[in-house]
Design a protein around this motif. Structure first.
Motif, PDB file in Angstrom:
ATOM      1  N   MET A   1       0.817  -1.217   0.000  1.00 55.49           N
ATOM      2  CA  MET A   1       0.000   0.000   0.000  1.00 55.49           C
ATOM      3  C   MET A   1       0.854   1.273   0.000  1.00 55.49           C
ATOM      4  SD  MET A   1      -3.081  -1.090  -0.148  1.00 55.49           S
ATOM      5  CE  MET A   1      -3.997   0.414   0.224  1.00 55.49           C
ATOM      6  N   ASP A   2       2.170   1.131   0.073  1.00 57.13           N
ATOM      7  CA  ASP A   2       3.062   2.288   0.157  1.00 57.13           C
ATOM      8  C   ASP A   2       3.326   2.846  -1.246  1.00 57.13           C
ATOM      9  OD1 ASP A   2       4.889   4.201   0.889  1.00 57.13           O
ATOM     10  OD2 ASP A   2       6.502   2.782   1.358  1.00 57.13           O
TER      11      ASP A   2
ATOM     12  N   GLU B   1       6.137   4.529  -6.294  1.00 55.85           N
ATOM     13  CA  GLU B   1       6.263   5.437  -7.441  1.00 55.85           C
ATOM     14  C   GLU B   1       7.674   6.019  -7.523  1.00 55.85           C
ATOM     15  OE1 GLU B   1       3.981   5.622  -9.814  1.00 55.85           O
ATOM     16  OE2 GLU B   1       2.951   4.151  -8.572  1.00 55.85           O
ATOM     17  N   LYS B   2       8.272   6.336  -6.401  1.00 62.43           N
ATOM     18  CA  LYS B   2       9.645   6.866  -6.409  1.00 62.43           C
ATOM     19  C   LYS B   2      10.639   5.824  -6.930  1.00 62.43           C
ATOM     20  CE  LYS B   2       9.254  10.070  -2.470  1.00 62.43           C
ATOM     21  NZ  LYS B   2       9.681  10.287  -1.054  1.00 62.43           N
ATOM     22  N   GLN B   3      10.400   4.577  -6.582  1.00 68.87           N
ATOM     23  CA  GLN B   3      11.360   3.514  -6.908  1.00 68.87           C
ATOM     24  C   GLN B   3      11.335   3.136  -8.387  1.00 68.87           C
ATOM     25  OE1 GLN B   3       9.799   0.707  -4.155  1.00 68.87           O
ATOM     26  NE2 GLN B   3      10.731   1.713  -2.372  1.00 68.87           N
ATOM     27  N   GLY B   4      10.175   3.217  -9.026  1.00 65.08           N
ATOM     28  CA  GLY B   4      10.085   2.835 -10.433  1.00 65.08           C
ATOM     29  C   GLY B   4      10.586   1.426 -10.660  1.00 65.08           C
TER      30      GLY B   4
ATOM     31  N   LEU C   1       5.312  -2.883  -9.323  1.00 59.62           N
ATOM     32  CA  LEU C   1       6.139  -1.711  -9.582  1.00 59.62           C
ATOM     33  C   LEU C   1       5.267  -0.466  -9.707  1.00 59.62           C
ATOM     34  CD1 LEU C   1       8.550  -3.352 -12.195  1.00 59.62           C
ATOM     35  CD2 LEU C   1       9.015  -2.933  -9.772  1.00 59.62           C
ATOM     36  N   SER C   2       5.848   0.621 -10.185  1.00 60.81           N
ATOM     37  CA  SER C   2       5.144   1.900 -10.286  1.00 60.81           C
ATOM     38  C   SER C   2       4.029   1.848 -11.329  1.00 60.81           C
ATOM     39  CB  SER C   2       6.129   3.015 -10.607  1.00 60.81           C
ATOM     40  OG  SER C   2       6.851   2.720 -11.791  1.00 60.81           O
ATOM     41  N   LYS C   3       3.227   2.887 -11.357  1.00 65.59           N
ATOM     42  CA  LYS C   3       2.002   2.909 -12.151  1.00 65.59           C
ATOM     43  C   LYS C   3       2.176   2.538 -13.625  1.00 65.59           C
ATOM     44  CE  LYS C   3      -1.538   5.787 -10.011  1.00 65.59           C
ATOM     45  NZ  LYS C   3      -2.244   7.083 -10.074  1.00 65.59           N
TER      46      LYS C   3
END
Length: 684
Positions: free
Chosen positions: A115-116, A121-124, A326-328
């Motif tokens: 849920m973080d 998103e920062k990690q990509g 992973l990110s969006k």
């Protein structure tokens, strides 16, 4: 059928539970509230024209498929209830401040990491960078095969389908099994079929999905397009030597046991001893190869295609396997193709549901231990344990009455049936997750460690005694299975749920249709279907039928194959051969469950509930188990890739073969579901 207006309301005569169980001894018709088999109906449809729509059409009209789903029905409703229950377990774990290494800590931290979204998103793509660098460093075939082995240990897709499993001909032993693998589309036929559905999927995969994945992985447009073409060509090559769905059903044809030296001859450019050891499979000296022609093709492929092609292939697999964590941009492309294009879903589930589903797949027994304490009382388990034995007795009586099976084969069938082990509700022994590390770091890395935990768990079985107490499904799963190598039926607690109703308030007619016929009897019959019947009482692939009996069985099974071959959905023919095992189990479950139900007080007393006779409620209860509707994309994909026929045909199809169905709903010649008696299929 008695009209609703003429029913005398008699709830006052006895308690609701007593009414539903028909232990009230008067014969006055009764009305009860919250009765799904009554309220779900569409009475504008004649039962003899389309029983599925008659039984479930009222509910279907009021419950369109939500945007986030490719299908919507009773299983989804049960899963929604389960998710709410699991969400509470997770939220409690988050607040618990539990000791490090405890199951509660792992539940809470896994949920937190999923849920973080700020850090995700920062990690990509960063969580996968070490793995991407490993792939980039491959220089030759030796390094390529070593990477196949490594990716196997973290749940990555590779062209080697290796797993530890029971020896089909000696079920007490755990051996290395190799199966065809290596393709990115759900089924080998997608690479070759020319129906509109397959063409749409194939074109999107080549022209949109693969290039998008490569661009997300950092390639420029031209390189992404080139990599996509090369990867697709490689996968199509492997698909061309992969067996069709129906060809995977023959247990003898897919059993090719050989020493390691034989595998080295089959695919000599792979150092199999070293590869298995790198996969954590120690001391492999014998292997069962499901499809030898696939491994010949793989050996040719590692020499035919360049190392650069293979590196692109493995990069694509890694990114695809982990996109959902992973990110969006990665997550959305994964959903676009695998959710929307393949199965027609219009929107994603809320994130908390997706995280719970992943957690459930990776740590299901951790959650299950809490789930059963809170949501599956002993009295409910006891009901279904007794139901299993009622079905076993009924099945034996069916075998006794068969006019096509010899007494010699019958005696062995009785013995096999007596040895079927039922696992009801939840395991007696829970798996140990103490070696699994979960923290509040990157979500993808928690998933990777969990994948590695499961890989090590399975690899550790090699050469060990078979643990016949193990469950391969969690208690909170809406599903069930038959395992031929253990001759067991596994029936999770959640499978018996009917949404919004306590188990104690469901009458036997509905339970015998919904649970006994469609689940217990169905799974029990799998031990005697086209594939399961070839395994003996100890779970060994062994001829135990007289040849003449096998011929007669196949003749009856062919009638069912022909019946289902005749069904067409969205222009696609149902594959009667590939689905025959499920169709045999459906029909067997119904007729066995029906005769078991005839022994109950409810059937004998004939009490009318909500205007429905006990027999009508039985058939409606069975249909309730298949309540649901699917998007066109989902049904089309199912027909091509799955051994189960579409749900509505699993009601209408077998019912046309059951004489009591015609009697219960007064179906006559001329009705759309009428089948002449001599054309009806009877196996068990």
């Amino acid at each position: 059928m008695t009209s609703q207006k003429s029913i005398v309301k008699a709830i006052a005569l006895c308690s609701l539970g007593t009414i539903l169980f028909n232990s009230c001894k008067n014969n006055t018709p009764v009305t009860v509230a919250n009765d799904p088999v009554y309220t779900n109906r569409d009475t504008t449809v004649k039962p003899g024209d389309d029983f599925f729509k008659y039984a479930n059409g009222g509910w279907l009209k009021k419950n369109p498929i939500p945007a986030a789903y490719s299908s919507w029905g009773i299983g989804n409703i049960v899963e929604e209830e389960l998710r709410d229950q699991l969400k509470k377990i997770n939220e409690d774990a988050l607040k618990a401040n539990a000791p490090k290494g405890s199951n509660t800590q792992k539940i809470g931290d896994f949920y937190f990491s999923g849920m973080d979204t700020v850090n995700i998103e920062k990690q990509g793509l960063a969580p996968l960078k070490p793995e991407i660098d490993r792939i980039a460093s491959i220089k030759d075939i030796k390094g390529l095969v070593e990477e196949f082995a490594h990716l196997q240990t973290i749940g990555g897709s590779t062209p080697i389908g290796a797993q530890v499993g029971q020896d089909s001909k000696n079920s007490a032993k755990m051996l290395m099994n190799l199966w065809q693998a290596g393709i990115g589309l759900p089924n080998r036929d997608y690479y070759f079929n020319n129906d509109p559905h397959s063409i749409t999927i194939r074109n999107d995969y080549q022209q949109k999905h693969l290039p998008t994945l490569f661009k997300l992985a950092g390639l420029n447009d031209a390189d992404a397009d080139m990599a996509s073409k090369r990867v697709y060509a490689l996968e199509k090559f492997l698909a061309d030597s992969s067996r069709k769905l129906e060809d995977l059903r023959d247990p003898y044809h897919n059993y090719n046991k050989m020493p390691l030296a034989g595998l080295n001859q089959l695919a000599p450019d792979i150092d199999w001893k070293a590869t298995f050891e790198q996969m954590d499979y120690k001391g492999v000296d014998t292997v069962i190869v499901g499809q030898p022609e696939y491994y010949r093709a793989l050996n040719k492929a590692i020499k035919t295609y360049s190392i650069a092609d293979w590196k692109s292939y493995l990069l694509k697999n890694l990114v695809s396997d982990y996109s959902s964590y992973l990110s969006k941009p990665f997550d959305q492309e994964s959903f676009r193709f695998y959710g929307t294009v393949l199965y027609g879903s219009k929107a994603q589930l809320p994130r908390w549901k997706r995280v719970l589903d992943v957690e459930n797949s990776l740590m299901g027994e951790v959650l299950g231990q809490i789930f059963v304490k809170e949501y599956f009382p002993e009295k409910t388990k006891d009901r279904y344990v007794k139901l299993v034995e009622a079905m076993r007795t009924s099945f034996k009586e069916h075998i006794e009455k068969l006019d096509w099976m010899s007494q010699q084969t019958k005696e062995k069938a009785y013995y096999k049936l007596s040895r079927v082990t039922p696992k009801v509700g939840y395991p007696d022994k829970w798996k140990d997750f103490s070696s699994l590390t979960i923290d509040r770091g990157p979500y993808a890395l928690n998933v990777m460690r969990a994948n590695n935990f499961w890989h090590r768990f399975e690899a550790n079985k090699l050469g060990k005694p078979v643990d016949r107490t193990e469950w391969d499904i969690t208690p909170q799963t809406y599903n069930a299975y038959y395992n031929p190598s253990n001759n067991e039926i596994v029936l999770p607690a959640a499978q018996f749920s009917i949404p919004g109703i306590k188990d104690e308030d469901v009458d036997d007619a509905v339970v015998y249709g919904y649970a006994a016929a469609s689940t217990i009897g169905h799974e029990m019959t799998h031990g005697f279907d086209d594939s399961g019947r070839q395994f003996d009482a100890d779970g060994n692939l062994k001829e135990w039928w007289l040849p003449a009996d096998s011929v007669k069985f196949k003749q009856r099974a062919q009638m069912l194959i022909d019946q289902f071959n005749g069904y067409t959905v969205y222009g696609l023919h149902v594959n009667g051969k590939a689905t025959q095992g499920e169709n045999i189990a459906d029909l067997g479950g119904i007729v066995i469950g029906l005769d078991a139900f005839k022994k109950t007080d409810q059937y004998k007393e004939g009490k009318i509930i909500n205007g429905l006779t006990p027999m009508q409620r039985f058939f409606l209860g069975y249909a309730l188990g298949w309540l649901g509707q699917d998007r066109q994309e989902a049904v089309s994909s199912q027909i091509l890739t799955n051994e189960h026929a579409p749900g509505f045909l699993r009601v209408n199809g077998p019912f046309t073969d059951v004489p009591e169905f015609y009697e219960a709903f007064h179906i006559k010649k001329g009705d759309k579901m009428w089948v002449d008696p001599d054309k009806r299929v009877k196996i068990w």
